[in-house]
Motif scaffolding. Structure first.
Motif, PDB file in Angstrom:
ATOM      1  N   ARG A  85      32.737  35.600  44.410  1.00 28.97           N
ATOM      2  CA  ARG A  85      32.525  35.843  45.835  1.00 28.97           C
ATOM      3  C   ARG A  85      32.601  37.327  46.140  1.00 28.97           C
ATOM      4  O   ARG A  85      33.185  38.101  45.381  1.00 28.97           O
ATOM      5  CB  ARG A  85      33.534  35.059  46.672  1.00 28.97           C
ATOM      6  N   GLU A  86      32.007  37.693  47.257  1.00 28.55           N
ATOM      7  CA  GLU A  86      32.115  39.058  47.743  1.00 28.55           C
ATOM      8  C   GLU A  86      33.309  39.112  48.674  1.00 28.55           C
ATOM      9  O   GLU A  86      33.600  38.165  49.390  1.00 28.55           O
ATOM     10  CB  GLU A  86      30.845  39.452  48.499  1.00 28.55           C
ATOM     11  N   GLY A  87      34.006  40.236  48.651  1.00 24.26           N
ATOM     12  CA  GLY A  87      35.156  40.370  49.524  1.00 24.26           C
ATOM     13  C   GLY A  87      36.054  41.497  49.054  1.00 24.26           C
ATOM     14  O   GLY A  87      35.640  42.358  48.273  1.00 24.26           O
ATOM     15  N   LYS A  88      37.292  41.443  49.495  1.00 29.51           N
ATOM     16  CA  LYS A  88      38.266  42.465  49.142  1.00 29.51           C
ATOM     17  C   LYS A  88      39.055  42.000  47.912  1.00 29.51           C
ATOM     18  O   LYS A  88      39.762  40.991  47.963  1.00 29.51           O
ATOM     19  CB  LYS A  88      39.219  42.694  50.314  1.00 29.51           C
ATOM     20  N   PRO A  89      38.909  42.731  46.795  1.00 30.83           N
ATOM     21  CA  PRO A  89      39.679  42.356  45.600  1.00 30.83           C
ATOM     22  C   PRO A  89      41.186  42.345  45.881  1.00 30.83           C
ATOM     23  O   PRO A  89      41.676  43.087  46.736  1.00 30.83           O
ATOM     24  CB  PRO A  89      39.305  43.450  44.595  1.00 30.83           C
ATOM     25  N   GLU A  90      41.900  41.490  45.169  1.00 27.77           N
ATOM     26  CA  GLU A  90      43.330  41.314  45.425  1.00 27.77           C
ATOM     27  C   GLU A  90      44.176  42.519  45.039  1.00 27.77           C
ATOM     28  O   GLU A  90      45.254  42.694  45.569  1.00 27.77           O
ATOM     29  CB  GLU A  90      43.830  40.075  44.689  1.00 27.77           C
ATOM     30  N   MET A  91      43.690  43.325  44.099  1.00 28.79           N
ATOM     31  CA  MET A  91      44.452  44.490  43.675  1.00 28.79           C
ATOM     32  C   MET A  91      43.928  45.731  44.396  1.00 28.79           C
ATOM     33  O   MET A  91      42.727  45.982  44.411  1.00 28.79           O
ATOM     34  CB  MET A  91      44.363  44.673  42.161  1.00 28.79           C
ATOM     35  N   ALA A  92      44.837  46.480  44.990  1.00 28.78           N
ATOM     36  CA  ALA A  92      44.462  47.677  45.739  1.00 28.78           C
ATOM     37  C   ALA A  92      43.754  48.682  44.830  1.00 28.78           C
ATOM     38  O   ALA A  92      44.135  48.868  43.677  1.00 28.78           O
ATOM     39  CB  ALA A  92      45.708  48.317  46.350  1.00 28.78           C
ATOM     40  N   GLY A  93      42.715  49.288  45.351  1.00 30.01           N
ATOM     41  CA  GLY A  93      42.009  50.325  44.616  1.00 30.01           C
ATOM     42  C   GLY A  93      41.027  49.815  43.571  1.00 30.01           C
ATOM     43  O   GLY A  93      40.425  50.603  42.854  1.00 30.01           O
ATOM     44  N   LYS A  94      40.860  48.507  43.466  1.00 31.23           N
ATOM     45  CA  LYS A  94      39.939  47.934  42.470  1.00 31.23           C
ATOM     46  C   LYS A  94      38.647  47.491  43.159  1.00 31.23           C
ATOM     47  O   LYS A  94      38.651  47.081  44.310  1.00 31.23           O
ATOM     48  CB  LYS A  94      40.567  46.720  41.763  1.00 31.23           C
ATOM     49  N   ASP A  95      37.538  47.578  42.413  1.00 37.13           N
ATOM     50  CA  ASP A  95      36.250  47.133  42.937  1.00 37.13           C
ATOM     51  C   ASP A  95      35.978  45.663  42.612  1.00 37.13           C
ATOM     52  O   ASP A  95      35.038  45.077  43.134  1.00 37.13           O
ATOM     53  CB  ASP A  95      35.122  47.994  42.373  1.00 37.13           C
ATOM     54  N   ALA A  96      36.797  45.080  41.742  1.00 33.41           N
ATOM     55  CA  ALA A  96      36.646  43.666  41.394  1.00 33.41           C
ATOM     56  C   ALA A  96      37.953  43.169  40.786  1.00 33.41           C
ATOM     57  O   ALA A  96      38.706  43.953  40.202  1.00 33.41           O
ATOM     58  CB  ALA A  96      35.504  43.466  40.404  1.00 33.41           C
ATOM     59  N   THR A  97      38.197  41.874  40.935  1.00 34.14           N
ATOM     60  CA  THR A  97      39.367  41.257  40.303  1.00 34.14           C
ATOM     61  C   THR A  97      38.996  39.846  39.846  1.00 34.14           C
ATOM     62  O   THR A  97      38.100  39.211  40.410  1.00 34.14           O
ATOM     63  CB  THR A  97      40.576  41.144  41.266  1.00 34.14           C
ATOM     64  N   TYR A  98      39.707  39.380  38.822  1.00 32.27           N
ATOM     65  CA  TYR A  98      39.609  37.982  38.393  1.00 32.27           C
ATOM     66  C   TYR A  98      40.968  37.359  38.617  1.00 32.27           C
ATOM     67  O   TYR A  98      41.977  37.842  38.108  1.00 32.27           O
ATOM     68  CB  TYR A  98      39.225  37.868  36.909  1.00 32.27           C
ATOM     69  N   ARG A  99      40.997  36.306  39.407  1.00 33.43           N
ATOM     70  CA  ARG A  99      42.235  35.563  39.640  1.00 33.43           C
ATOM     71  C   ARG A  99      42.175  34.293  38.801  1.00 33.43           C
ATOM     72  O   ARG A  99      41.369  33.392  39.067  1.00 33.43           O
ATOM     73  CB  ARG A  99      42.396  35.223  41.120  1.00 33.43           C
ATOM     74  N   ALA A 100      42.998  34.240  37.767  1.00 34.96           N
ATOM     75  CA  ALA A 100      43.048  33.078  36.884  1.00 34.96           C
ATOM     76  C   ALA A 100      43.819  31.955  37.575  1.00 34.96           C
ATOM     77  O   ALA A 100      44.841  32.195  38.210  1.00 34.96           O
ATOM     78  CB  ALA A 100      43.726  33.463  35.575  1.00 34.96           C
ATOM     79  N   GLU A 101      43.331  30.747  37.427  1.00 39.65           N
ATOM     80  CA  GLU A 101      44.021  29.561  37.947  1.00 39.65           C
ATOM     81  C   GLU A 101      44.538  28.758  36.762  1.00 39.65           C
ATOM     82  O   GLU A 101      43.856  28.640  35.748  1.00 39.65           O
ATOM     83  CB  GLU A 101      43.056  28.703  38.778  1.00 39.65           C
ATOM     84  N   HIS A 102      45.737  28.199  36.891  1.00 37.63           N
ATOM     85  CA  HIS A 102      46.314  27.417  35.793  1.00 37.63           C
ATOM     86  C   HIS A 102      45.506  26.134  35.610  1.00 37.63           C
ATOM     87  O   HIS A 102      45.326  25.353  36.539  1.00 37.63           O
ATOM     88  CB  HIS A 102      47.779  27.079  36.089  1.00 37.63           C
TER      89      HIS A 102
END
Length: 140
Positions: A38-55
Motif C-alpha cells: 500500500r501507499e502511505g506513511k512507512p512505520e519507521m521514521a525517515g524511511k521511504d518504505a517498510t515491511y511489517r511482518a505478521e506472525h
C-alpha cells in the motif's frame, strides 16, 4: 525443528540499475503471494518504505509516495522484498537473515544483519524476483 530455506547469494540476474521495470514484476509477484502493498506513511521514521511482518502470514509493505528515479524505486521495492524473503526464512514466525554476506561494518551501519543484507543486495532485483517466484509453488 526449524526449517531454513537455502537462499543462494545474489550473483547475477538483471539489476535495478539495468532494468528498473523489475519493480513492477516484484509487486505483481507479491500480489500473487498474497502480500499487501500500500501507499502511505512507512512505520519507521525517515524511511521511504517498510515491511511489517505478521506472525504466521505475509505482512504489508508500505511505500511513501515521493518523486524518485525508476532505479531508486526499484531498489526500494527490492529491499523490502528481501525482508519478505527473510520472513519466509523465519517460517513466517520471524524475520531471519538469509545468510548472504554482510560485513561487520555494514551490520553496525544499518543496525542489524537483516538490514545489512537488504541494503547490500537491493540492486539484485532479478535474483530477488526469482527467489520469490519459487514460493508460488510452495504452500505456507
Amino acid at each position: 525443528p526449524k526449517r531454513t530455506i537455502a537462499y543462494p547469494p545474489p550473483t547475477g540476474g538483471p539489476l535495478c540499475s539495468q532494468k528498473p521495470e523489475l519493480a513492477e514484476s516484484l509487486l505483481r509477484q507479491g500480489q500473487r503471494l498474497g502480500l499487501l502493498v500500500r501507499e502511505g506513511k512507512p512505520e519507521m521514521a525517515g524511511k521511504d518504505a517498510t515491511y511489517r511482518a505478521e506472525h504466521g502470514r505475509l505482512g504489508t509493505i508500505t511505500l511513501k509516495q515521493r518523486p524518485m528515479s525508476a532505479e531508486v524505486r526499484c531498489m526500494l521495492i527490492s529491499h523490502e522484498f528481501i525482508h519478505v524473503l527473510q520472513h519466509f526464512n523465519g517460517d513466517l514466525k520471524g524475520v531471519e537473515p538469509l545468510g548472504w554476506s554482510a560485513s561487520a561494518q555494514e551490520i553496525k551501519r544499518f543496525g542489524d544483519i537483516q538490514e545489512a543484507e537488504a541494503y547490500r543486495y537491493q540492486n539484485f532485483a532479478g535474483h530477488v524476483l526469482q527467489l520469490l517466484q519459487q514460493h508460488s509453488q510452495k504452500s505456507f
